[in-house]
Write a protein that holds these residues in place. Structure first.
Motif: not given
Length: 252
Positions: A143-160, A162-163
């Motif tokens: 749910s958090l990762f979905r909100e990140m994608e929708e609101e700021i365009g970041i894939d929470g699984n993108d290790t390039s 997201v630390l």
């Protein structure tokens, strides 16, 4: 408003959805429907989608168990603006992401005028969505990762980009909010430029960004204090508590 309490998030979360939808008496439902019609007629473009309200909640030791029941956004907005008896209130469980850039800046957003909270500064956040439900269990991190994608365009699984994503706090305020700290590999200027590209891509698809603007605050005591005291925009009810608590934790 209910008293606001903040504490460390329990080690284990067990959030499920009941089979049956929330029961609302016909007389209250009629008022909700009438209010929704008045919002539509006044030009609001809200979507009457599913909302999941807290039915039961129990915290024992290092585990938090929550049972949700289905209702809808009309019920939520009516409860927010008009109030309801406790028994029929819409009390949501939401995920929140406090962004921290590589150069030590907190990033939040000012909500745009088409949202339910126009002008408020808040974290990346949203309620549980039916897309977050697997069987009867809620995928909170998803749910958090979905909100990140929708609101700021970041894939929470993108290790390039997201630390680390760390579960941090649970906030009780009538509703419950689960707060995560999203540590980025990007500096604030890099995030800002990437967000501008994301914003343009939304506009090209005739979509309205959730945020009217992004808010950058250096993650130190003086800067956060100045922001809280001098920035005139309304702040989400527990934003101050979370920022102050995070600064305390970072001292260690």
């Amino acid at each position: 408003m209910s008293a606001i309490n903040i504490r460390r998030m329990p080690a284990r979360l067990n959030i499920t959805v009941a089979e049956e939808s929330m029961h609302i008496p016909a007389s209250i439902q009629e008022s909700i429907d009438s209010y929704w019609t008045s919002l539509e007629e006044s030009g609001h473009s809200f979507y009457r989608g599913d909302i999941f309200s807290i039915k039961e909640m129990k915290e024992t030791g290092d585990e938090l168990s929550v049972v949700l029941e289905r209702t809808d956004f009309a019920h939520f907005i009516y409860c927010k603006h008009c109030g309801l008896p406790d028994r029929y209130k819409c009390r949501v469980a939401a995920v929140n992401g406090l962004i921290l850039t590589a150069d030590n800046q907190f990033v939040m957003g000012e909500m745009n005028g088409q949202t339910a909270n126009p002008g408020y500064v808040q974290f990346v956040a949203g309620g549980i969505d039916r897309r977050d439900i697997r069987g009867n269990k809620v995928d909170v991190r998803g749910s958090l990762f979905r909100e990140m994608e929708e609101e700021i365009g970041i894939d929470g699984n993108d290790t390039s980009l997201v630390l680390q994503v760390e579960p941090r706090y649970i906030v009780y305020w009538g509703n419950i909010s689960l707060v995560y700290v999203i540590m980025l590999k990007e500096r604030a200027a890099e995030f800002q430029e990437r967000y501008r590209r994301f914003e343009r891509s939304l506009c090209e698809r005739d979509l309205t960004p959730e945020f009217a603007s992004m808010v950058y605050v250096p993650a130190d005591e003086q800067s956060v204090s100045d922001f809280l005291e001098l920035d005139g925009r309304p702040k989400w009810p527990f934003l101050r508590l979370v920022l102050e608590e995070e600064l305390k934790d970072r001292e260690w």
